[in-house]
Design an enzyme around this catalytic site. Sequence first.
Site, PDB file in Angstrom:
ATOM      1  N   GLY A 115      72.146   3.837  64.928  1.00 22.76           N
ATOM      2  CA  GLY A 115      72.706   4.133  63.602  1.00 22.76           C
ATOM      3  C   GLY A 115      74.179   3.773  63.519  1.00 22.76           C
ATOM      4  O   GLY A 115      74.656   3.325  62.470  1.00 22.76           O
ATOM      5  N   ASP A 116      74.905   3.943  64.643  1.00 20.05           N
ATOM      6  CA  ASP A 116      76.326   3.583  64.648  1.00 20.05           C
ATOM      7  C   ASP A 116      76.486   2.084  64.376  1.00 20.05           C
ATOM      8  O   ASP A 116      77.308   1.668  63.563  1.00 20.05           O
ATOM      9  CB  ASP A 116      77.009   4.010  65.964  1.00 20.05           C
ATOM     10  CG  ASP A 116      76.215   3.636  67.208  1.00 20.05           C
ATOM     11  OD1 ASP A 116      75.131   3.039  67.093  1.00 20.05           O
ATOM     12  OD2 ASP A 116      76.700   3.942  68.324  1.00 20.05           O
ATOM     13  N   SER A 117      75.644   1.281  65.037  1.00 19.70           N
ATOM     14  CA  SER A 117      75.743  -0.169  64.857  1.00 19.70           C
ATOM     15  C   SER A 117      75.472  -0.584  63.414  1.00 19.70           C
ATOM     16  O   SER A 117      76.106  -1.502  62.895  1.00 19.70           O
ATOM     17  CB  SER A 117      74.764  -0.887  65.783  1.00 19.70           C
ATOM     18  OG  SER A 117      75.241  -0.772  67.103  1.00 19.70           O
TER      19      SER A 117
ATOM     20  N   TRP B 155      78.590   0.056  61.686  1.00 23.61           N
ATOM     21  CA  TRP B 155      79.607  -0.966  62.010  1.00 23.61           C
ATOM     22  C   TRP B 155      79.347  -2.251  61.214  1.00 23.61           C
ATOM     23  O   TRP B 155      80.277  -2.927  60.792  1.00 23.61           O
ATOM     24  CB  TRP B 155      79.650  -1.317  63.499  1.00 23.61           C
ATOM     25  CG  TRP B 155      79.834  -0.258  64.544  1.00 23.61           C
ATOM     26  CD1 TRP B 155      79.514  -0.375  65.859  1.00 23.61           C
ATOM     27  CD2 TRP B 155      80.405   1.070  64.417  1.00 23.61           C
ATOM     28  NE1 TRP B 155      79.813   0.785  66.552  1.00 23.61           N
ATOM     29  CE2 TRP B 155      80.364   1.689  65.691  1.00 23.61           C
ATOM     30  CE3 TRP B 155      80.931   1.801  63.355  1.00 23.61           C
ATOM     31  CZ2 TRP B 155      80.825   2.995  65.925  1.00 23.61           C
ATOM     32  CZ3 TRP B 155      81.386   3.103  63.580  1.00 23.61           C
ATOM     33  CH2 TRP B 155      81.339   3.673  64.846  1.00 23.61           C
TER      34      TRP B 155
END
Length: 426
Positions: free
Chosen positions: A190-192, A195
């Site tokens: 989810g972070d990617s 980003w």
Amino acid sequence: MGDKVSIILTSYNKPDYLQKAIESVINQTHSNWELFVMDDHSNEETTAVIHKYLYDHRIHYKNSFVHPQHRLKTTRYATLINDALPYATGDYISYLTDDTVYHPNRLSRMVQTFLCHPEAQAVYSKQKVVHVNERGEEMSHFYRNANTVLDQAAFQVDHCSVMHRRLLLDRIKDKYGSYWDDDMKHWNHGDSIFWLRVNTFAPFLPINEVLDTTYKTPNSFQNAFQFLPADLIDGTFVKGSDQHVYFLDQGVRHPVGERWRSVYLDRTVIIPDPYLFQYHMGKCLNIPNYVLVKEADRPAVFYIDAGKKRRIESQHAFQFYQFKRKDILTIDKEVLESLPEGPPITRERSGVIANPPGRRLFFIERERFLFLHGVFHPISEQVVRKFFLQQKPIPASFRNIQQFPIGKPFYPVYDEIIKNLNIAIE
Ligand code: UDP
Ligand code: MG
């Protein structure tokens, strides 16, 4: 412009690590921060840790009280972050997970970098990644570097190594309709995905210093998620973060008693909680499927298959299906007698595989297959390694199994998702 930092910490059932994470924020040399502890309905031990720190007026706490049935519907940490962001008043935003610690100069170095680079929207730093065992002891470590300006930070930079300007959030929400994309399919990255959104507006500036250390526990989502197929394999012993062992059987997870410990000890697969919660809780099993059993004073060996006992007719059949004597468990006569009798397991002279035992692995013309519920499923080597550490595949040919259908493959779902995202990964 001020220098206040809003930190969003997501927490779920890691009391010891969480305490270190919170203290790492309190110990920052830069004191102008606010911390949102977003707890995802953890156990009491975890919430008790949080309460110890609420005396500090900079620390805010919210419990999601998420119902187990909803836990698997979104990428939870992204949902929690989206809940917190509207309340953030900092000039800068930074994210923290409960198994990571910021080094004391983390905030000051990042804020300094922004002050020196007024054009910068996002910065990232080097990270130490430590793999620990179940007792929390370090097994190995490596570093994620930060030495280039990144136009594509996705799959390069961790959740906890980034700081961005708060104003960027409005632009992201205008463009995408939300801050973080909390679609369930992105749980492992989810972070990617966030980003990617940041990168449509700005690159990430590097700070080549280790400013956080993250701990990968055997239960961490990444470890648990690795090589997991979309559908779990029936007949697997699994455990989630609460450490209870369950036996999976057609949508139901059965608690398993201590007496099966020798069977599940070295073949329990750690799976992410959302996977576990998809299964209804069943009753404690008397005897799980896919085990080899016999009575104390009798030579006959049975394989438990679909709730029935199937006698293994000959030594030849026993060897052909790659059973091992050391896996035979001696059980009480009454328990064995209580089970209905299924068709015996035989080895035909013709080589035809008539009625093979369930959940066995086959090697057919250079490919691996799993025979389960009457169907041969292609299965990748990685999934095999995760689920079938001990079984040697049974050699066969397509001619000898032609009466059976070939079913849906068991391949790691994560690889598929990455492929569909169509982004290059180093
Ligand atoms: N998390 C959560 N709800 C859950 C499971 C996890 O909010 O049901 C949070 C967890 O507290 C952590 C983040 O999601 O902040 C990532 O989880 P984890 O550390 O287990 O994953 P990994 O380190 O493997 O990415
Ligand atoms: Mg983690």
